[in-house]
Design a protein around this motif. Sequence first.
Motif, PDB file in Angstrom:
ATOM      1  N   SER A   1       0.823  -1.207   0.000  1.00  0.00           N
ATOM      2  CA  SER A   1       0.000   0.000   0.000  1.00  0.00           C
ATOM      3  C   SER A   1       0.863   1.266   0.000  1.00  0.00           C
ATOM      4  O   SER A   1       0.586   2.226  -0.731  1.00  0.00           O
ATOM      5  N   LEU A   2       1.913   1.277   0.813  1.00  0.00           N
ATOM      6  CA  LEU A   2       2.818   2.430   0.833  1.00  0.00           C
ATOM      7  C   LEU A   2       3.474   2.628  -0.532  1.00  0.00           C
ATOM      8  O   LEU A   2       3.546   3.755  -1.042  1.00  0.00           O
ATOM      9  N   HIS A   3       3.944   1.554  -1.138  1.00  0.00           N
ATOM     10  CA  HIS A   3       4.592   1.645  -2.453  1.00  0.00           C
ATOM     11  C   HIS A   3       3.625   2.166  -3.510  1.00  0.00           C
ATOM     12  O   HIS A   3       4.011   2.957  -4.383  1.00  0.00           O
ATOM     13  N   GLU A   4       2.356   1.734  -3.435  1.00  0.00           N
ATOM     14  CA  GLU A   4       1.353   2.213  -4.397  1.00  0.00           C
ATOM     15  C   GLU A   4       1.157   3.722  -4.280  1.00  0.00           C
ATOM     16  O   GLU A   4       0.761   4.366  -5.247  1.00  0.00           O
TER      17      GLU A   4
ATOM     18  N   ARG B   1       8.574   5.189  -0.258  1.00  0.00           N
ATOM     19  CA  ARG B   1       9.652   4.188  -0.232  1.00  0.00           C
ATOM     20  C   ARG B   1       9.805   3.576   1.142  1.00  0.00           C
ATOM     21  O   ARG B   1       9.672   4.251   2.146  1.00  0.00           O
ATOM     22  N   THR B   2      10.125   2.296   1.186  1.00  0.00           N
ATOM     23  CA  THR B   2      10.334   1.607   2.457  1.00  0.00           C
ATOM     24  C   THR B   2      11.728   1.008   2.563  1.00  0.00           C
ATOM     25  O   THR B   2      11.936   0.047   3.278  1.00  0.00           O
ATOM     26  N   ASP B   3      12.658   1.599   1.897  1.00  0.00           N
ATOM     27  CA  ASP B   3      14.028   1.082   1.961  1.00  0.00           C
ATOM     28  C   ASP B   3      14.962   2.104   2.586  1.00  0.00           C
ATOM     29  O   ASP B   3      16.088   2.276   2.159  1.00  0.00           O
ATOM     30  N   HIS B   4      14.489   2.751   3.636  1.00  0.00           N
ATOM     31  CA  HIS B   4      15.276   3.812   4.279  1.00  0.00           C
ATOM     32  C   HIS B   4      16.611   3.308   4.809  1.00  0.00           C
ATOM     33  O   HIS B   4      17.637   3.948   4.630  1.00  0.00           O
ATOM     34  N   TYR B   5      16.604   2.193   5.483  1.00  0.00           N
ATOM     35  CA  TYR B   5      17.837   1.694   6.072  1.00  0.00           C
ATOM     36  C   TYR B   5      18.541   0.759   5.103  1.00  0.00           C
ATOM     37  O   TYR B   5      17.919  -0.111   4.514  1.00  0.00           O
TER      38      TYR B   5
END
Length: 131
Positions: free
Chosen positions: A77-80, A84-88
């Motif tokens: 859902s966040l990606h849509e 981005r969820t690749d912070h670390y």
Amino acid sequence: MVEIVGAFSSFSVDDVPKAREFYVGSLGLEAQEEMGGLRLTLPGGAQVFIYPKPDHVPASHTVLNLVVPNVDDAVRSLHEQGIRTDHYASSEQMPLDENGILRDPDAGGEGFGIAWFKDPAGNVLSVVTPS
């Protein structure tokens, strides 16, 4: 001893309207404007105050962990929404999968999962499914 009857956390942002759009529009949380900032009401009733700070510097640690029933669905859902969820950065100590999710290496991909992302002010948040 001090009598404590409640508690809440707070953190700063550099733009309250952008924060409102993100926390209400993108994450679906409830917010009320208060004292120039936002009072978020989280599922379960906990509250967080987001306040404006002209010389805001984003927190380098996670300021808010959002518990979700399924971390994979939350990340999708966040990606849509373009979040981005690749912070670390991935490392041997913190191996992230292709979606930026850290999983318990001893659980074979089941149970615990956490992914970090940033709000518009650069503060670090996470979605997490506890084991």
